[in-house]
Design a protein around this motif. Structure first.
Motif, PDB file in Angstrom:
ATOM      1  N   GLU A 259     -95.473  20.781  35.193  1.00  0.00           N
ATOM      2  CA  GLU A 259     -96.099  19.462  35.081  1.00  0.00           C
ATOM      3  C   GLU A 259     -96.039  18.953  33.648  1.00  0.00           C
ATOM      4  O   GLU A 259     -95.820  17.761  33.405  1.00  0.00           O
ATOM      5  CB  GLU A 259     -97.552  19.536  35.572  1.00  0.00           C
ATOM      6  CG  GLU A 259     -97.684  19.746  37.070  1.00  0.00           C
ATOM      7  CD  GLU A 259     -97.005  18.650  37.879  1.00  0.00           C
ATOM      8  OE1 GLU A 259     -97.168  17.467  37.517  1.00  0.00           O
ATOM      9  OE2 GLU A 259     -96.299  18.970  38.850  1.00  0.00           O
ATOM     10  N   MET A 260     -96.227  19.862  32.683  1.00  0.00           N
ATOM     11  CA  MET A 260     -96.113  19.478  31.274  1.00  0.00           C
ATOM     12  C   MET A 260     -94.696  19.005  30.960  1.00  0.00           C
ATOM     13  O   MET A 260     -94.508  18.011  30.249  1.00  0.00           O
ATOM     14  CB  MET A 260     -96.491  20.669  30.389  1.00  0.00           C
ATOM     15  CG  MET A 260     -97.946  21.096  30.487  1.00  0.00           C
ATOM     16  SD  MET A 260     -98.260  22.735  29.771  1.00  0.00           S
ATOM     17  CE  MET A 260     -98.002  22.395  28.041  1.00  0.00           C
ATOM     18  N   LEU A 261     -93.702  19.714  31.487  1.00  0.00           N
ATOM     19  CA  LEU A 261     -92.310  19.329  31.275  1.00  0.00           C
ATOM     20  C   LEU A 261     -92.037  17.935  31.814  1.00  0.00           C
ATOM     21  O   LEU A 261     -91.423  17.091  31.141  1.00  0.00           O
ATOM     22  CB  LEU A 261     -91.392  20.350  31.946  1.00  0.00           C
ATOM     23  CG  LEU A 261     -89.894  20.034  31.916  1.00  0.00           C
ATOM     24  CD1 LEU A 261     -89.341  20.126  30.502  1.00  0.00           C
ATOM     25  CD2 LEU A 261     -89.130  20.967  32.849  1.00  0.00           C
ATOM     26  N   LYS A 262     -92.508  17.658  33.028  1.00  0.00           N
ATOM     27  CA  LYS A 262     -92.300  16.343  33.625  1.00  0.00           C
ATOM     28  C   LYS A 262     -92.958  15.248  32.795  1.00  0.00           C
ATOM     29  O   LYS A 262     -92.378  14.166  32.597  1.00  0.00           O
ATOM     30  CB  LYS A 262     -92.854  16.326  35.048  1.00  0.00           C
ATOM     31  CG  LYS A 262     -92.068  17.169  36.042  1.00  0.00           C
ATOM     32  CD  LYS A 262     -92.717  17.115  37.423  1.00  0.00           C
ATOM     33  CE  LYS A 262     -91.974  17.953  38.432  1.00  0.00           C
ATOM     34  NZ  LYS A 262     -92.637  17.925  39.776  1.00  0.00           N
ATOM     35  N   LEU A 263     -94.165  15.528  32.301  1.00  0.00           N
ATOM     36  CA  LEU A 263     -94.887  14.531  31.507  1.00  0.00           C
ATOM     37  C   LEU A 263     -94.150  14.230  30.205  1.00  0.00           C
ATOM     38  O   LEU A 263     -93.979  13.060  29.832  1.00  0.00           O
ATOM     39  CB  LEU A 263     -96.303  15.028  31.222  1.00  0.00           C
ATOM     40  CG  LEU A 263     -97.200  14.073  30.432  1.00  0.00           C
ATOM     41  CD1 LEU A 263     -97.432  12.790  31.223  1.00  0.00           C
ATOM     42  CD2 LEU A 263     -98.540  14.736  30.099  1.00  0.00           C
ATOM     43  N   VAL A 264     -93.704  15.289  29.510  1.00  0.00           N
ATOM     44  CA  VAL A 264     -92.983  15.096  28.246  1.00  0.00           C
ATOM     45  C   VAL A 264     -91.691  14.328  28.486  1.00  0.00           C
ATOM     46  O   VAL A 264     -91.362  13.392  27.741  1.00  0.00           O
ATOM     47  CB  VAL A 264     -92.688  16.459  27.587  1.00  0.00           C
ATOM     48  CG1 VAL A 264     -91.662  16.304  26.467  1.00  0.00           C
ATOM     49  CG2 VAL A 264     -93.963  17.075  27.042  1.00  0.00           C
ATOM     50  N   GLN A 265     -90.956  14.675  29.532  1.00  0.00           N
ATOM     51  CA  GLN A 265     -89.692  13.996  29.781  1.00  0.00           C
ATOM     52  C   GLN A 265     -89.905  12.546  30.215  1.00  0.00           C
ATOM     53  O   GLN A 265     -89.070  11.683  29.942  1.00  0.00           O
ATOM     54  CB  GLN A 265     -88.875  14.783  30.814  1.00  0.00           C
ATOM     55  CG  GLN A 265     -88.454  16.156  30.291  1.00  0.00           C
ATOM     56  CD  GLN A 265     -87.370  16.796  31.113  1.00  0.00           C
ATOM     57  OE1 GLN A 265     -87.161  16.461  32.271  1.00  0.00           O
ATOM     58  NE2 GLN A 265     -86.655  17.742  30.516  1.00  0.00           N
ATOM     59  N   HIS A 266     -91.020  12.280  30.856  1.00  0.00           N
ATOM     60  CA  HIS A 266     -91.322  10.903  31.262  1.00  0.00           C
ATOM     61  C   HIS A 266     -91.758  10.051  30.073  1.00  0.00           C
ATOM     62  O   HIS A 266     -91.323   8.893  29.933  1.00  0.00           O
ATOM     63  CB  HIS A 266     -92.420  10.897  32.326  1.00  0.00           C
ATOM     64  CG  HIS A 266     -92.881   9.537  32.709  1.00  0.00           C
ATOM     65  ND1 HIS A 266     -92.098   8.637  33.404  1.00  0.00           N
ATOM     66  CD2 HIS A 266     -94.067   8.892  32.467  1.00  0.00           C
ATOM     67  CE1 HIS A 266     -92.767   7.513  33.578  1.00  0.00           C
ATOM     68  NE2 HIS A 266     -93.961   7.640  33.016  1.00  0.00           N
ATOM     69  N   LYS A 267     -92.584  10.606  29.188  1.00  0.00           N
ATOM     70  CA  LYS A 267     -93.189   9.812  28.118  1.00  0.00           C
ATOM     71  C   LYS A 267     -92.408   9.859  26.807  1.00  0.00           C
ATOM     72  O   LYS A 267     -92.463   8.913  26.021  1.00  0.00           O
ATOM     73  CB  LYS A 267     -94.626  10.290  27.860  1.00  0.00           C
ATOM     74  CG  LYS A 267     -95.578  10.053  29.021  1.00  0.00           C
ATOM     75  CD  LYS A 267     -97.000  10.458  28.662  1.00  0.00           C
ATOM     76  CE  LYS A 267     -97.562   9.588  27.552  1.00  0.00           C
ATOM     77  NZ  LYS A 267     -98.989   9.914  27.268  1.00  0.00           N
ATOM     78  N   HIS A 268     -91.690  10.957  26.558  1.00  0.00           N
ATOM     79  CA  HIS A 268     -91.138  11.155  25.218  1.00  0.00           C
ATOM     80  C   HIS A 268     -89.623  11.321  25.171  1.00  0.00           C
ATOM     81  O   HIS A 268     -89.055  11.329  24.089  1.00  0.00           O
ATOM     82  CB  HIS A 268     -91.802  12.369  24.560  1.00  0.00           C
ATOM     83  CG  HIS A 268     -93.291  12.267  24.465  1.00  0.00           C
ATOM     84  ND1 HIS A 268     -93.914  11.426  23.566  1.00  0.00           N
ATOM     85  CD2 HIS A 268     -94.282  12.878  25.175  1.00  0.00           C
ATOM     86  CE1 HIS A 268     -95.226  11.532  23.713  1.00  0.00           C
ATOM     87  NE2 HIS A 268     -95.474  12.400  24.672  1.00  0.00           N
ATOM     88  N   MET A 269     -88.960  11.461  26.313  1.00  0.00           N
ATOM     89  CA  MET A 269     -87.505  11.557  26.297  1.00  0.00           C
ATOM     90  C   MET A 269     -86.891  10.179  26.062  1.00  0.00           C
ATOM     91  O   MET A 269     -87.260   9.213  26.717  1.00  0.00           O
ATOM     92  CB  MET A 269     -86.982  12.152  27.609  1.00  0.00           C
ATOM     93  CG  MET A 269     -85.461  12.282  27.648  1.00  0.00           C
ATOM     94  SD  MET A 269     -84.844  12.877  29.250  1.00  0.00           S
ATOM     95  CE  MET A 269     -85.236  14.618  29.119  1.00  0.00           C
ATOM     96  N   VAL A 270     -85.943  10.110  25.113  1.00  0.00           N
ATOM     97  CA  VAL A 270     -85.299   8.841  24.800  1.00  0.00           C
ATOM     98  C   VAL A 270     -83.815   8.840  25.159  1.00  0.00           C
ATOM     99  O   VAL A 270     -83.182   7.783  25.154  1.00  0.00           O
ATOM    100  CB  VAL A 270     -85.479   8.472  23.314  1.00  0.00           C
ATOM    101  CG1 VAL A 270     -86.942   8.211  23.016  1.00  0.00           C
ATOM    102  CG2 VAL A 270     -84.924   9.564  22.398  1.00  0.00           C
TER     103      VAL A 270
END
Length: 289
Positions: A259-270
């Motif tokens: 879930e942390m991975l999904k959140l980071v990739q949703h909010k912080h992946m450019v």
């Protein structure tokens, strides 16, 4: 009066105690674990081996290479990045094998103008082929204090973490024809260099050399891995405790970390190469499916 046997026992116990203390004291020691690979004096090990400073000026950057190579490992490094205007600079922390067909797991920190966020550029090479870039914006200022960056590489998956939060996972998909990193031992590297032709906004912002030297700090290096010795991994020889550790046996993230991975990739992946259809007009790489 001590007998020769008792004397030998005392000497042995004393030496074991000294070695144990040394292992504790030298848990993080850049003198012991690394060679300064290049930089002509711009890389310096300080504080009795506990801290590494890499610097960059207009003439050169600097870099280090671990003395040991690993076949599967968990590598942790605490890094404090260049403060202020770091545009054009690149700080790297990665593991790589040697040769044209190298394997490599990259973390690169692309500098930026004062107040703008760093970009964390990641890439994975297998058999000399990369083109698997994912980029992220950090959710904190990485220049004010040290943060822990981790590369975990085992027979099942590769994972990159920031302060324990996963930002990227690459699974072993050899059964589907995707090459994986499991044949060549890799050493640990860190470097600081100038890449203003591409690093900041595609090269639009150049390095301001009036603010040199640029400095990045490293500390608390930890390597838990299968050491490559005499042409063999210690995990294969049965002489390593690594094969019983969680990082080695992990086949996928647990529910909370996923879930942390999904959140980071949703909010912080450019940037994600698996979404770049313009770059791959004949179809996305197989692992993207």
């Amino acid at each position: 009066m001590s007998t020769p046997f008792n004397t030998k026992c005392m000497l042995y116990l004393t030496s074991v105690l000294i070695l144990s203390c040394m292992k504790f004291v030298l848990a993080t020691n850049f003198y012991r674990d690394f060679d300064i690979l290049w930089g002509n004096g711009r890389g310096n090990i300080l504080n009795n081996g506990k801290v590494l400073m890499l610097s960059l000026d207009e003439s050169s950057g600097s870099g280090i290479q671990s003395k040991r190579a690993y076949m599967f490992s968990r590598i942790d490094m605490q890094i404090k990045l260049i403060s202020g205007n770091s545009a054009g600079t690149v700080t790297t922390f990665y593991v790589a094998s040697e040769g044209d067909k190298r394997d490599e797991i990259d973390i690169e920190f692309l500098g930026n103008l004062t107040g703008d966020p760093y970009t964390v550029h990641t890439n994975i090479y297998t058999k000399g082929k990369g083109d698997r870039e994912q980029q992220f914006r950090l959710w904190f200022d990485p220049t004010t204090s040290f943060h822990t960056y981790t590369i975990t590489w085992n027979p099942f998956m590769i994972a990159i973490y920031v302060d324990g939060t996963p930002i990227r996972v690459f699974k072993n998909m050899e059964s589907s024809g995707v090459p994986y990193i499991n044949e060549l031992p890799m050493k640990v590297y860190a470097s600081l260099w100038n890449a203003d032709q591409w690093a900041t906004r595609g090269g639009a912002i150049k390095t301001n050399w009036t603010e040199a030297p640029f400095i990045t700090w490293f500390r608390n290096f930890k390597a838990r891995g299968c050491v490559w010795m005499n042409g063999e991994s210690t995990c294969n020889s049965g002489s390593s405790k690594s094969i019983n550790q969680d990082w080695y046996k992990q086949k996928e993230l647990d529910l909370s970390r996923n879930e942390m991975l999904k959140l980071v990739q949703h909010k912080h992946m450019v940037y994600n190469y698996c979404n770049d259809f313009n770059r791959f007009p004949l179809g996305l790489p197989q692992e993207c499916h």
